[in-house]
Design a protein around this motif. Structure first.
Motif, short mmCIF file in Angstrom:
data_model
loop_
_atom_site.label_atom_id
_atom_site.label_comp_id
_atom_site.label_asym_id
_atom_site.label_seq_id
_atom_site.Cartn_x
_atom_site.Cartn_y
_atom_site.Cartn_z
N LEU A 50 3.94 5.72 -5.66
CA LEU A 50 3.75 5.79 -7.13
C LEU A 50 2.67 6.80 -7.50
CD1 LEU A 50 3.96 1.97 -7.92
CD2 LEU A 50 5.50 3.71 -8.82
N THR A 51 1.61 6.86 -6.72
CA THR A 51 0.50 7.74 -7.10
C THR A 51 0.70 9.16 -6.58
OG1 THR A 51 -0.71 6.78 -5.28
CG2 THR A 51 -1.24 5.96 -7.46
N GLN A 52 1.47 9.32 -5.51
CA GLN A 52 1.77 10.68 -5.02
C GLN A 52 2.56 11.45 -6.06
OE1 GLN A 52 3.76 10.31 -1.29
NE2 GLN A 52 1.92 10.77 -0.11
N ALA A 53 3.51 10.76 -6.67
CA ALA A 53 4.33 11.43 -7.69
C ALA A 53 3.45 11.89 -8.84
CB ALA A 53 5.41 10.48 -8.19
N ALA A 62 0.85 -1.20 0.00
CA ALA A 62 0.00 0.00 0.00
C ALA A 62 0.89 1.25 0.00
CB ALA A 62 -0.91 -0.01 1.21
N TYR A 63 2.00 1.17 0.73
CA TYR A 63 2.92 2.31 0.76
C TYR A 63 3.60 2.50 -0.59
CZ TYR A 63 6.78 5.35 2.00
OH TYR A 63 7.68 6.38 2.01
N GLN A 64 3.96 1.38 -1.26
CA GLN A 64 4.55 1.49 -2.60
C GLN A 64 3.59 2.20 -3.55
OE1 GLN A 64 6.51 -1.85 -4.48
NE2 GLN A 64 6.54 -2.96 -2.55
N LEU A 65 2.31 1.82 -3.46
CA LEU A 65 1.31 2.44 -4.35
C LEU A 65 1.11 3.91 -4.01
CD1 LEU A 65 -1.16 -0.56 -4.51
CD2 LEU A 65 0.06 0.43 -6.46
N THR A 66 1.24 4.24 -2.73
CA THR A 66 1.14 5.65 -2.34
C THR A 66 2.28 6.44 -2.97
OG1 THR A 66 0.17 4.99 -0.26
CG2 THR A 66 1.05 7.22 -0.34
N ASN A 126 -1.54 0.86 -13.16
CA ASN A 126 -1.11 1.91 -12.24
C ASN A 126 0.14 2.54 -12.84
OD1 ASN A 126 -0.43 3.43 -9.76
ND2 ASN A 126 -1.94 2.09 -8.81
N GLN A 127 0.79 3.41 -12.08
CA GLN A 127 1.91 4.18 -12.64
C GLN A 127 3.13 3.32 -13.02
OE1 GLN A 127 0.01 6.62 -13.40
NE2 GLN A 127 1.55 8.18 -12.99
N HIS A 128 3.29 2.16 -12.35
CA HIS A 128 4.43 1.29 -12.67
C HIS A 128 4.35 0.77 -14.09
CE1 HIS A 128 1.19 -1.37 -11.44
NE2 HIS A 128 1.83 -2.42 -11.97
N CYS A 129 3.13 0.77 -14.67
CA CYS A 129 2.94 0.22 -16.03
C CYS A 129 3.74 0.99 -17.08
CB CYS A 129 1.47 0.20 -16.38
SG CYS A 129 0.46 -0.76 -15.24
N TYR A 130 4.12 2.21 -16.78
CA TYR A 130 4.96 2.96 -17.72
C TYR A 130 6.24 2.20 -18.07
CZ TYR A 130 2.49 7.46 -17.77
OH TYR A 130 1.58 8.46 -17.98
N GLY A 131 6.69 1.33 -17.16
CA GLY A 131 7.90 0.56 -17.42
C GLY A 131 7.77 -0.37 -18.62
N CYS A 132 6.57 -0.90 -18.84
CA CYS A 132 6.38 -1.85 -19.95
C CYS A 132 6.09 -1.15 -21.27
CB CYS A 132 5.26 -2.83 -19.62
SG CYS A 132 5.72 -4.03 -18.36
N GLN A 175 4.09 16.64 -15.02
CA GLN A 175 5.03 15.93 -15.87
C GLN A 175 4.87 14.43 -15.78
OE1 GLN A 175 8.38 18.10 -14.24
NE2 GLN A 175 9.05 18.53 -16.32
N LEU A 176 4.20 13.95 -14.73
CA LEU A 176 3.95 12.52 -14.60
C LEU A 176 2.45 12.28 -14.72
CD1 LEU A 176 6.30 11.39 -11.68
CD2 LEU A 176 6.74 11.26 -14.13
#
Lengths: 110, 349
Positions: free
Chosen positions: B22-25, B16-20, B330-336, B31-32
């Motif tokens: 990613l989404t806070q940024a 949950a903290y990782q997602l926070t 989610n925001q991590h998907c930008y990696g793919c 720019q994101l």
């Protein structure tokens, strides 16, 4: 602190086309063509660019081509050797003019 | 050896903290932009599955290595592994379908005591098997020394991480001495025919950048790897697969601690490629966790983002129902979707 160089400006390089689109666009098209794989690989070109970046002492270029060299698979030893190539040529360029100095000194001397 | 985030009780062990983070940024600056927004612009929202081609089974988080970039937060201290009962549920589901490929991952999948049994059962169903082998497991203990022969017997496609042909860059990511042990293991794989032309035994290497940058050209890196590994170590392999590191788990920790998080995300966002977005692997993959829970991909699995479907566990597997789901993003998907695209099979464009 205000400085002449701001890392964030590197990403704005493309903005130079705003004030002169034709020349700017031609430059970037040429630039993209230069760095495509050809007789030299993309990695070799990145390392050449890294060496030149040091020779012209451009912080933007050093930032960009350190990243690019890593992305293209170069390792630390290859990157440092590229910098030594730049240093050797810059040092050599200074020293080889020593011959000109010697010529002139001989011309002026008895 | 460092420990997993979980063992260190690091804040990022909490997904949950990782997602926070990613989404806070995302909220912090224009720019994101939200990944969903970019997908909508590309006409891909909601992201829907295509034909199911790969069942990816994560048989557990236990591993003999503690790589700095591991999105699984795997390590010797992780005890979550799949039971034979859950494996049987995977096999039951597989038998109902025509899914051609089963991709076994971990952790070090070979450390699961039922790993070989699972391979034998999948093999009996006539499906192609991929094992994501970290190489060092083969030389970690005598009981694993025969893995190359075992893999060869079942025509398993071996996919192994080797982030660089220079020892220093590999060890920086995967741990001291890993490069040397990986080379020993690669030679053992070569000895039984893996990577050798005409053997029909495929050995692919995976290149993940050892740092906060994206991979370069897959073709160029493959050529360089083949030259260097061949010349310096006498090692041969088939294909090099370049994979972009996603900002998940320990790679997210590395990005945050090294001060590279924001610039790395900006690089990924700037390199967004709609063609890569259309070809993301989650559209044709079903990811199964060690406990049988279903996910759209291994990254969503590690972020504990389950499938958005009434079918959430392998025991309830129903191909048509799952095919109607929208893939969780989610925001991590930008990696793919950056550059030439990234998947467990390398670039996607």
């Amino acid at each position: 602190m205000s400085t002449y160089y701001n890392p964030a400006d590197l990403a704005k390089f493309g903005n130079i086309t705003e004030w002169q689109p034709e020349m700017g666009n031609k430059f970037f098209a040429y630039y993209a063509e230069v760095f495509k794989e050809g007789a030299l690989t993309e990695r070799e070109k990145a390392l050449i660019a890294l060496a030149v970046a040091h020779a012209v002492q451009c912080p933007y270029c050093i930032d960009a081509y350190t990243t690019d060299s890593l992305q293209k698979g170069a390792d630390e030893a290859q990157m440092m050797e590229a910098v030594h190539v730049a240093a050797a040529i810059k040092g050599g360029a200074a020293l080889v003019h020593g011959v000109q100095m010697m010529n002139k000194a001989k011309e002026l001397s008895m | 050896m460092t420990k997993s985030l979980l063992a260190r009780q690091a804040p990022l062990a909490d997904t949950a903290y990782q997602l926070t983070v990613l989404t806070q940024a995302e909220a912090a600056g224009a720019q994101l932009p939200a990944f969903a927004h970019r997908l909508r612009e590309s006409g891909l929202l909601p992201l829907q599955p295509t034909k199911l081609g790969v069942m990816q089974i994560n048989v557990g988080k236990m591993c003999n290595q503690v790589c700095k970039h591991c999105h699984v937060d795997a390590g010797p201290d992780r005890t979550e592994i799949m039971t034979r009962e859950t494996m049987q549920l995977c096999l039951d589901a597989l038998a109902q379908t025509a899914i051609p490929v089963v991709d076994l991952t971990g952790g070090a999948p070979e450390m699961n005591p039922d790993f070989r049994w699972l391979v034998e059962q999948i093999s009996a169903l006539g499906r192609q098997i991929i094992v994501r082998c970290n190489l060092t497991i083969i030389v970690a203990n005598p009981k694993y020394h025969d893995l190359p022969a075992f893999f060869a017997r079942h025509r398993v496609r071996v996919v192994s991480s080797l982030p660089h042909f220079a020892a220093g860059r590999t060890d920086a990511q995967r741990g001291d001495g890993v490069f040397g042990r990986s080379i020993r293991a690669l030679k053992m794989l070569n000895e039984v025919g893996y990577g050798v032309e005409g053997s029909g035994l495929t050995l692919d290497l995976v290149y993940n950048p050892a740092g906060a940058f994206m991979p370069g050209s897959q073709v160029g890196l493959e050529r360089e790897f083949k030259q260097r590994l061949g010349r310096e170590h006498g090692v041969v392999f088939n294909n090099l697969l370049t994979i972009t590191n996603l900002p998940v788990s320990r790679f997210l920790e590395y990005l945050l601690e090294s001060g590279n998080y924001e610039s790395y995300m900006q690089k990924l966002v700037a390199a967004y490629n709609p063609v890569a977005a259309a070809n993301v692997m989650c559209r044709s993959t079903l990811s199964i966790g060690w406990d049988g829970q279903l996910y759209d991909c291994d990254f969503n699995q590690m972020l504990e983002l389950p499938v958005a479907s009434p079918v959430r566990h392998i025991r309830d597997f129903h191909e048509t129902t799952l095919a109607g789901r929208a893939i969780v993003i989610n925001q991590h998907c930008y990696g793919c979707t950056a550059g030439a695209g990234s998947s467990c099979g390398g670039t996607t464009t």
